[in-house]
Structures are given as structure tokens and as C-alpha cells.
Design an enzyme around this catalytic site. Sequence first.
Site, mmCIF file in Angstrom:
data_model
loop_
_atom_site.group_PDB
_atom_site.id
_atom_site.type_symbol
_atom_site.label_atom_id
_atom_site.label_comp_id
_atom_site.label_asym_id
_atom_site.label_seq_id
_atom_site.Cartn_x
_atom_site.Cartn_y
_atom_site.Cartn_z
ATOM 1 N N THR A 116 0.875 -1.169 0.000
ATOM 2 C CA THR A 116 0.000 0.000 0.000
ATOM 3 C C THR A 116 0.911 1.217 0.000
ATOM 4 O OG1 THR A 116 -1.798 -1.129 1.147
ATOM 5 C CG2 THR A 116 -1.773 1.273 1.252
ATOM 6 N N LYS A 191 -7.290 1.561 -3.358
ATOM 7 C CA LYS A 191 -7.009 1.162 -1.978
ATOM 8 C C LYS A 191 -7.267 2.328 -1.022
ATOM 9 C CE LYS A 191 -5.622 -1.310 1.509
ATOM 10 N NZ LYS A 191 -4.321 -1.981 1.636
ATOM 11 N N LYS A 259 -0.432 5.172 8.415
ATOM 12 C CA LYS A 259 0.357 5.333 7.197
ATOM 13 C C LYS A 259 -0.573 5.426 5.989
ATOM 14 C CE LYS A 259 1.480 2.311 4.438
ATOM 15 N NZ LYS A 259 1.867 1.104 3.674
#
Length: 306
Positions: A116, A191, A259
Site C-alpha cells: 500500500t 485502496k 500510514k
Amino acid sequence: MSVTDKAYAPHPSTRVAFIGLGTMGAPMAAHLLRAGHHVTVYNRTAAKAQAWLTEQAGAVVQAQAQTAVTPAEAARGATVVFTCVGNDDDLREVVSGPQGVFQTLQPGGTVVDHTTASADVARELAAAARERGLQFVDAPVSGGNVGAINGALTVMCGGDAQAFAQVQPLIVAFARAVTHLGDSGAGQLAKMVNQICVGGVLQSLAEALAFGEKAGLDMPKVLDVISQGAASSWQMVHRGPTMLRSEFDFGFAVDWMRKDLGLVLDEALRLGARVPATALIDQFYADVQAMGGGRQDTSSLIRRLR
């Protein structure tokens, strides 16, 4: 870590490399091996790679497994290289760095990245791949460690459609859904959409459960009934009961979620998109970190409300 059995679609044995054997990468690589592919693995902590190899020794597989001391060595002779590392800088290092896979992957090869990361780094590495006669598919995943172990991840892909078509039969070894969503970066953007939704659902669920507890309700019974109605979600069914029991020592860590939400907020600023609830939830996760919960599951949002 051990993966569950699943039916693997027939596919010719392929020589692949897998870079990054964390909680997600290790079971993903194991599924590729069990699907009959020759898998060379690399991990920054070499002991993890060796432990992975030792664990596979008892598996009934139709291919060989081995470790490598650098990403470049792992990619030598491979057709497809999978990466699953921590962040943009880690990804650049293992792909385009001095010991990265671009140094040895032969023209025509493909890098499939499950990190990611930002959409920008996906576009950057895709352009660098094209200059070398290679292909790059950004392919972040959803489903967590349990999904990786069960071979049931959801994979969101960006990049060249032909490259996607070539690697899709490999990805299904550890996925239940694999979708091409557009040009390079589209997988990472999808995502981000996913993480906005997850954060919002978890915060709402935390508030609802804490409210019900304050009201003195029998919350396991409440969860049982509302999970059969319009309020139901994967998070409610799978995380609601553990939230009530204050069990958070599993799953997707708060540190990782922060994050990911940082990527969302940076991209939203660039796009001019408004994500006020996401920005607030990011700060709520910062509160959980300050409470010592950085490595706890993302459902630990409820701790702030008790």
C-alpha cells in the site's frame, strides 16, 4: 504462519520471486508455491526468509523454493516479481535501487507490487519499468492477514491491461477477487477509497458499541440482531464481538492504518478532494497511538470512548 488449503486454478509453472515476507507477504508467497510455481524469496531480515523456507519444507508442492540475499538475486531468471514491503521508500529500494529487481529482471518481465503505497510512486516505477522493457502493476490488497492465509484477498490493480492479463492467473493463487481498474496508480487510488470506507465504518461501530454499553444494553445480543439488518458490515460481524471483549492483539495495526490514511490525506490535498471525516479519524488513531496502541488492531478505536 501456515496457509489454509484452497483449490488452485490450473496454470503452467512459472518462475517467480517474492520480495517481503511480512504478515501478508509470507502467506501470499506460500500460496504461489502450493499452486505449483518455483518461488525465490527475499526479506530484509534474512532469518525470516529462512524461517519461511523451513516451514515450506513439509508442504506437498509441485515446485521448488529458495531464498536470495538481495532483491536483484531473487529476480534473476524470474518472469514475475511480487513485492510487498512497507512504504514508498522501501519499494523504491527493492525495485529500482542498486540491488533492486530492475537490475536483473529480463525485458518482458513484470513487477506486481502489493505494497500500500502512493499513486505517485506507482506511476514513477511504471515509467521506469517501461524504459527497461519491463512492466509494472500496482496491486494493493484488502483482506488482512486472515485473507492472505486463506488465499482470499481482494486485489485492486492499475497498469497496462495486457500486463494485468498476464499476471492475473498467478495472483488468483492468493486472491478471491482480482480487478483491473485503470492506468498505473489506479490500484493505489482504489485502496485509498477502501481505507476511507474502513476507517469510517470502524469509527461508527466504535461509537455505536460504546453508546450501547453506556445505555446498559446486552451488547452481544444487540450485535446479533443488528448484524442481520441494514447496519451489518464485515467489521460489525468480525470485529464487533472482539471490540466488546477488548481484544485488539491481532489484525491490521493502527500504525499501518495511519500510514495509509496519510497517503489518503496527501492525495486528497493534491486532488482538491474533501475528506473531513477521514482527517478526524486519523487524529482519533493518533490518540490510540498515544495510549500505546500503535500495534493493536484498527478496531481499538473504541478505547478512546470508554
